[in-house]
Design a protein around this motif. Structure first.
Motif, PDB file in Angstrom:
ATOM      1  N   ILE A  71      21.005  46.857  21.988  1.00 15.31           N
ATOM      2  CA  ILE A  71      20.498  47.635  20.847  1.00 15.31           C
ATOM      3  C   ILE A  71      20.007  48.993  21.327  1.00 15.31           C
ATOM      4  O   ILE A  71      20.248  50.024  20.677  1.00 15.31           O
ATOM      5  CB  ILE A  71      19.382  46.864  20.123  1.00 15.31           C
ATOM      6  CG1 ILE A  71      19.975  45.660  19.381  1.00 15.31           C
ATOM      7  CG2 ILE A  71      18.649  47.772  19.135  1.00 15.31           C
ATOM      8  CD1 ILE A  71      18.945  44.716  18.812  1.00 15.31           C
ATOM      9  N   SER A  72      19.337  49.029  22.470  1.00 15.83           N
ATOM     10  CA  SER A  72      18.877  50.307  23.015  1.00 15.83           C
ATOM     11  C   SER A  72      20.046  51.224  23.327  1.00 15.83           C
ATOM     12  O   SER A  72      19.984  52.436  23.082  1.00 15.83           O
ATOM     13  CB  SER A  72      18.041  50.066  24.279  1.00 15.83           C
ATOM     14  OG  SER A  72      16.828  49.425  23.971  1.00 15.83           O
ATOM     15  N   ARG A  73      21.121  50.666  23.856  1.00 18.32           N
ATOM     16  CA  ARG A  73      22.332  51.459  24.115  1.00 18.32           C
ATOM     17  C   ARG A  73      22.906  51.997  22.812  1.00 18.32           C
ATOM     18  O   ARG A  73      23.358  53.142  22.747  1.00 18.32           O
ATOM     19  CB  ARG A  73      23.387  50.600  24.817  1.00 18.32           C
ATOM     20  CG  ARG A  73      23.189  50.456  26.315  1.00 18.32           C
ATOM     21  CD  ARG A  73      24.259  49.550  26.901  1.00 18.32           C
ATOM     22  NE  ARG A  73      24.157  49.511  28.345  1.00 18.32           N
ATOM     23  CZ  ARG A  73      24.959  50.152  29.179  1.00 18.32           C
ATOM     24  NH1 ARG A  73      25.948  50.893  28.702  1.00 18.32           N
ATOM     25  NH2 ARG A  73      24.806  50.052  30.489  1.00 18.32           N
ATOM     26  N   LEU A  74      22.870  51.154  21.787  1.00 18.03           N
ATOM     27  CA  LEU A  74      23.419  51.554  20.502  1.00 18.03           C
ATOM     28  C   LEU A  74      22.584  52.679  19.889  1.00 18.03           C
ATOM     29  O   LEU A  74      23.132  53.652  19.357  1.00 18.03           O
ATOM     30  CB  LEU A  74      23.456  50.346  19.565  1.00 18.03           C
ATOM     31  CG  LEU A  74      24.401  50.399  18.370  1.00 18.03           C
ATOM     32  CD1 LEU A  74      25.841  50.607  18.818  1.00 18.03           C
ATOM     33  CD2 LEU A  74      24.289  49.123  17.552  1.00 18.03           C
ATOM     34  N   VAL A  75      21.278  52.551  19.975  1.00 17.83           N
ATOM     35  CA  VAL A  75      20.397  53.597  19.462  1.00 17.83           C
ATOM     36  C   VAL A  75      20.651  54.903  20.212  1.00 17.83           C
ATOM     37  O   VAL A  75      20.721  55.982  19.606  1.00 17.83           O
ATOM     38  CB  VAL A  75      18.917  53.180  19.584  1.00 17.83           C
ATOM     39  CG1 VAL A  75      17.988  54.363  19.273  1.00 17.83           C
ATOM     40  CG2 VAL A  75      18.614  52.019  18.644  1.00 17.83           C
ATOM     41  N   TYR A  76      20.792  54.810  21.521  1.00 15.55           N
ATOM     42  CA  TYR A  76      21.070  56.016  22.313  1.00 15.55           C
ATOM     43  C   TYR A  76      22.376  56.660  21.864  1.00 15.55           C
ATOM     44  O   TYR A  76      22.470  57.888  21.747  1.00 15.55           O
ATOM     45  CB  TYR A  76      21.143  55.673  23.797  1.00 15.55           C
ATOM     46  CG  TYR A  76      21.563  56.854  24.650  1.00 15.55           C
ATOM     47  CD1 TYR A  76      20.650  57.845  24.991  1.00 15.55           C
ATOM     48  CD2 TYR A  76      22.887  56.986  25.070  1.00 15.55           C
ATOM     49  CE1 TYR A  76      21.039  58.947  25.751  1.00 15.55           C
ATOM     50  CE2 TYR A  76      23.290  58.078  25.823  1.00 15.55           C
ATOM     51  CZ  TYR A  76      22.360  59.055  26.162  1.00 15.55           C
ATOM     52  OH  TYR A  76      22.761  60.143  26.899  1.00 15.55           O
ATOM     53  N   GLN A  77      23.383  55.827  21.588  1.00 10.18           N
ATOM     54  CA  GLN A  77      24.673  56.359  21.167  1.00 10.18           C
ATOM     55  C   GLN A  77      24.560  57.069  19.823  1.00 10.18           C
ATOM     56  O   GLN A  77      25.192  58.102  19.598  1.00 10.18           O
ATOM     57  CB  GLN A  77      25.707  55.225  21.094  1.00 10.18           C
ATOM     58  CG  GLN A  77      27.140  55.694  21.048  1.00 10.18           C
ATOM     59  CD  GLN A  77      28.077  54.723  21.745  1.00 10.18           C
ATOM     60  OE1 GLN A  77      27.679  53.970  22.623  1.00 10.18           O
ATOM     61  NE2 GLN A  77      29.334  54.723  21.353  1.00 10.18           N
ATOM     62  N   VAL A  78      23.739  56.532  18.946  1.00  7.69           N
ATOM     63  CA  VAL A  78      23.528  57.172  17.643  1.00  7.69           C
ATOM     64  C   VAL A  78      22.773  58.485  17.813  1.00  7.69           C
ATOM     65  O   VAL A  78      23.162  59.517  17.255  1.00  7.69           O
ATOM     66  CB  VAL A  78      22.749  56.234  16.699  1.00  7.69           C
ATOM     67  CG1 VAL A  78      22.373  56.964  15.418  1.00  7.69           C
ATOM     68  CG2 VAL A  78      23.587  55.006  16.356  1.00  7.69           C
TER      69      VAL A  78
END
Length: 262
Positions: free
Chosen positions: A154-161
């Protein structure tokens, strides 16, 4: 293409399956579907047959992810069946099948590394389908299980956003909304998203892009996604989000209805 990204998100919103096969039926379908491989036609110089076979692969991937694997018994989520699904996914490039992998990871730790690695690889992909389905896989896994692995994804996904890359952004914003509803976003995640959304919304103002550019075509869908996520953050938040409130006020006079009424 942004329009395919939007189609993925709409399908997820509409994907309210109320009936599943029985455990026994699901296992029969699972064995048959994961054994499928595309026919190779050496005479297919224009790629018609290859296109048809890929459509079949994607259809099977969808069936496995939303109907078949969710109906498997716990005992069927074993090493043998994981290998069948994983091999089907990697050999046929049926991108949507990645959403079925977390069912195995949530059931047994022995599959976690394979599933996590597959999702990370898909998130790094250039194709928006890879990114979009990987995001859905993270959401599905987190719904079933909270763990250090799901939190890191989820942290990776937030960073990608928050990096602001528009590839797959419509789906990424929708997934962020769902994660927020499930209480899966930390305060740090929410603060990062709150800081980014007004900038993304402004950067995609129609006046800043050519009418024929891909960014212009998808801008309204992403801007609408920004509003939906902002509303979810504000409605269930305890902090003042002045930037989000100002963005939502601006959206009320947007030229396009999908943004005004998001």
């Amino acid at each position: 293409m942004i329009t395919r990204d939007a189609t993925i998100t709409k399908a997820a919103k509409d994907n309210n399956i109320s009936e599943f096969p029985s455990n026994e039926q699901a296992l029969v379908y699972f064995d048959k579907l994961t054994a499928w491989r595309p026919n190779v036609d050496e005479q297919d110089i224009f790629g018609y047959s290859r296109h048809t076979e890929q459509e079949i692969a994607e259809f099977i991937g969808k069936a496995l992810s939303y109907s078949i694997v969710p109906a498997l018994s716990t005992s069927a989520l074993n090493e043998e069946n994981f290998q069948k699904l994983y091999t089907f996914y990697t050999e046929t490039h049926a991108t949507e099948a990645i959403i079925a992998l977390p069912y195995f990871a949530a059931n047994a730790d022995q599959f976690v590394q394979y599933v996590e690695t597959s999702i990370k690889k898909a998130l790094r992909g250039r194709g928006e389908l890879d990114i979009a389905y990987a995001a859905h896989a993270i959401l599905q896994w987190r719904i079933m299980q909270e763990s250090a692995n799901t939190n890191e994804l989820i942290s990776r996904l937030v960073y990608q956003v928050t990096a602001g890359q528009t590839n797959g952004m419509v789906t990424l914003l929708w997934v962020m909304c769902q994660l927020k509803k499930h209480g899966a976003l930390s305060d740090s995640h929410i603060n990062s998203l709150s800081d980014m959304l007004p900038m993304l919304f402004d950067n995609l103002h129609y006046a800043k892009h050519s009418n024929l550019s891909q960014e212009s075509i998808g801008a309204s869908l992403i801007r609408a996604g920004c509003i939906e996520l902002a509303r979810e953050i504000i409605n269930n938040g305890t902090s003042e989000y002045n930037g989000l409130i100002s963005m939502m006020e601006e959206a009320k006079t947007d030229a396009l209805p999908e943004v005004r009424f998001a």
